[in-house]
Structures are given as C-alpha cells and as structure tokens.
Motif scaffolding. Structure first.
Motif, PDB file in Angstrom:
ATOM      1  N   VAL A   1       0.835  -1.330  -0.051  1.00 25.30           N
ATOM      2  CA  VAL A   1       0.007  -0.061   0.032  1.00 25.30           C
ATOM      3  C   VAL A   1       0.933   1.314   0.051  1.00 25.30           C
ATOM      4  O   VAL A   1       0.589   2.100  -0.692  1.00 25.30           O
ATOM      5  CB  VAL A   1      -0.857   0.140   1.137  1.00 25.30           C
TER       6      VAL A   1
ATOM      7  N   GLY B   1      -0.356   2.828  -3.329  1.00 22.46           N
ATOM      8  CA  GLY B   1      -1.321   3.706  -2.901  1.00 22.46           C
ATOM      9  C   GLY B   1      -2.793   3.077  -3.070  1.00 22.46           C
ATOM     10  O   GLY B   1      -3.975   3.715  -3.343  1.00 22.46           O
TER      11      GLY B   1
ATOM     12  N   ARG C   1      -6.351   1.013  -2.210  1.00 19.77           N
ATOM     13  CA  ARG C   1      -7.271   0.999  -1.224  1.00 19.77           C
ATOM     14  C   ARG C   1      -6.964  -0.315  -0.773  1.00 19.77           C
ATOM     15  O   ARG C   1      -6.899  -1.373  -1.028  1.00 19.77           O
ATOM     16  CB  ARG C   1      -8.628   0.942  -1.864  1.00 19.77           C
ATOM     17  N   GLN C   2      -7.568  -0.499   0.684  1.00 12.76           N
ATOM     18  CA  GLN C   2      -7.566  -1.663   1.377  1.00 12.76           C
ATOM     19  C   GLN C   2      -8.278  -2.831   0.471  1.00 12.76           C
ATOM     20  O   GLN C   2      -7.721  -3.969   0.474  1.00 12.76           O
ATOM     21  CB  GLN C   2      -8.289  -1.577   2.909  1.00 12.76           C
TER      22      GLN C   2
ATOM     23  N   ARG D   1      -5.455   3.175   5.634  1.00 16.57           N
ATOM     24  CA  ARG D   1      -5.847   4.660   4.778  1.00 16.57           C
ATOM     25  C   ARG D   1      -4.782   5.484   5.047  1.00 16.57           C
ATOM     26  O   ARG D   1      -4.415   6.580   4.063  1.00 16.57           O
ATOM     27  CB  ARG D   1      -7.188   5.235   5.188  1.00 16.57           C
TER      28      ARG D   1
ATOM     29  N   ARG E   1      -1.956   5.002   2.635  1.00 11.87           N
ATOM     30  CA  ARG E   1      -2.405   5.415   1.228  1.00 11.87           C
ATOM     31  C   ARG E   1      -2.073   6.810   1.210  1.00 11.87           C
ATOM     32  O   ARG E   1      -1.702   7.215   0.226  1.00 11.87           O
ATOM     33  CB  ARG E   1      -3.963   4.987   1.135  1.00 11.87           C
ATOM     34  N   ARG E   2      -2.319   7.664   2.224  1.00 14.94           N
ATOM     35  CA  ARG E   2      -2.436   8.853   2.104  1.00 14.94           C
ATOM     36  C   ARG E   2      -0.921   9.445   2.279  1.00 14.94           C
ATOM     37  O   ARG E   2      -0.563  10.310   1.668  1.00 14.94           O
ATOM     38  CB  ARG E   2      -2.956   9.504   3.484  1.00 14.94           C
TER      39      ARG E   2
END
Length: 175
Positions: free
Chosen positions: A75, A79, A81-82, A162, A165-166
């Motif tokens: 991730v 990037g 998503r879960q 998340r 990812r950010r």
C-alpha cells in the motif's frame, strides 16, 4: 455519545424515510427538515513519518505479521485501497503492472510496480488470491489489528491502512 458525522448520517437516513412517508401520504411533513445538522471537521491528515517507518515495519509480529507487513508495504508503494489490495489476484498481475477495476470507482487502472512492490507481488503470486487468510484460505477482510499492534509495539501514533495510502500520495506529491 455519537460523533457528529454519525449524527449527520443517521439524520439523513431518518429524513429520507420521512420523505418517503410524505410521498406515500403516511405523514404530513418531514420533521427532520427542521433539525440543523451539526457541523464537523473530518479532515484526515495522518501520515507515516519517514522517521517512524522503520520502527513501524520492524514491530509486526514475527510469526503472523509478515503478510500484514507486506500488505502495508505494498500500500505504501502503490497507494492501493484496502479492499483492492486484499482482493488482488494473480489474474491482475501483468509483469511489473497491476491491472484492476478499483472497487470504489469501478474504473480500470494500471498501477506500475516499483522494485519493492514487484518483489512482494511475485512472492505471493501463486495463483488465485495473493493475500489469503491463514485460517480460512479466503480473502482477508482487514489487517487493522496487525497495524494497531505494530503501532503500539513501535510506540508511534496509531495509523490505519488509509493513512498508508495517504502517505503514498503525500510522498508522491513531494517528489
């Protein structure tokens, strides 16, 4: 006690129900229309700082945490998503590119893999799902507990998938 975001969501649901009742002549008006929804700031800005990254990854459970650690690394490097990363299949791997239909947007995307991400994908690419539950052999639903435990052991501020990812997006923008 409910958080303001939860209150707004619940009020919206109630308001929709009352609107349907008004349309079906079951009541005269929507009482939710008179209620002012609370304002709230749900801006999320948490990222994994560079100085905490090694500590975070070093503190995954040595026996059960390797897969969760690899998912987090993937991730952080793609990037994803879960739901997209947990649902990856061999079919979606094409050399050094992932091709998938994103679950949230239903848009087809091609995600190039750097060396780190490619090594992880190749290690798990044995046909079918890349990341499987060790108990059921089916798709994982979450790695929230593994991440929380790693944060606790590393003594860093809690993060979520998340936030990883950010972090990817923030680092990409910085470069």
């Amino acid at each position: 006690n409910r958080k303001p975001a939860t209150l707004c969501r619940e009020l919206s649901i109630l308001s929709k129900l009352f609107s349907m009742a008004v349309n079906d002549d079951l009541c005269d008006y929507n009482p939710c229309a008179r209620i002012e929804k609370p304002s709230f700031d749900n801006t999320q800005v948490t990222i994994l700082p560079y100085e905490s990254e090694d500590k975070f990854f070093a503190n995954f459970d040595k026996w059960k945490g390797q897969q969760s650690k690899d998912i987090c690394t993937l991730v952080l490097n793609t990037g994803l998503r879960q739901n997209d990363v947990l649902g990856l299949t061999s079919f979606q791997v094409d050399g050094d590119v992932l091709r998938l239909v994103q679950g949230k947007t239903t848009r087809v995307v091609e995600i190039p893999l750097n060396d780190t991400a490619l090594e992880i994908v190749q290690r798990y690419n044995k046909g079918g799902l890349l990341f499987k539950s060790s108990k059921t052999g089916k798709q994982l639903r979450s790695i929230r507990k593994a991440i929380a435990s790693a944060c606790t052991r590393a003594e860093i501020d809690p993060i979520t998938i998340r936030d990883l990812r950010r972090t990817f997006a923030t680092r990409l923008a910085d470069k």
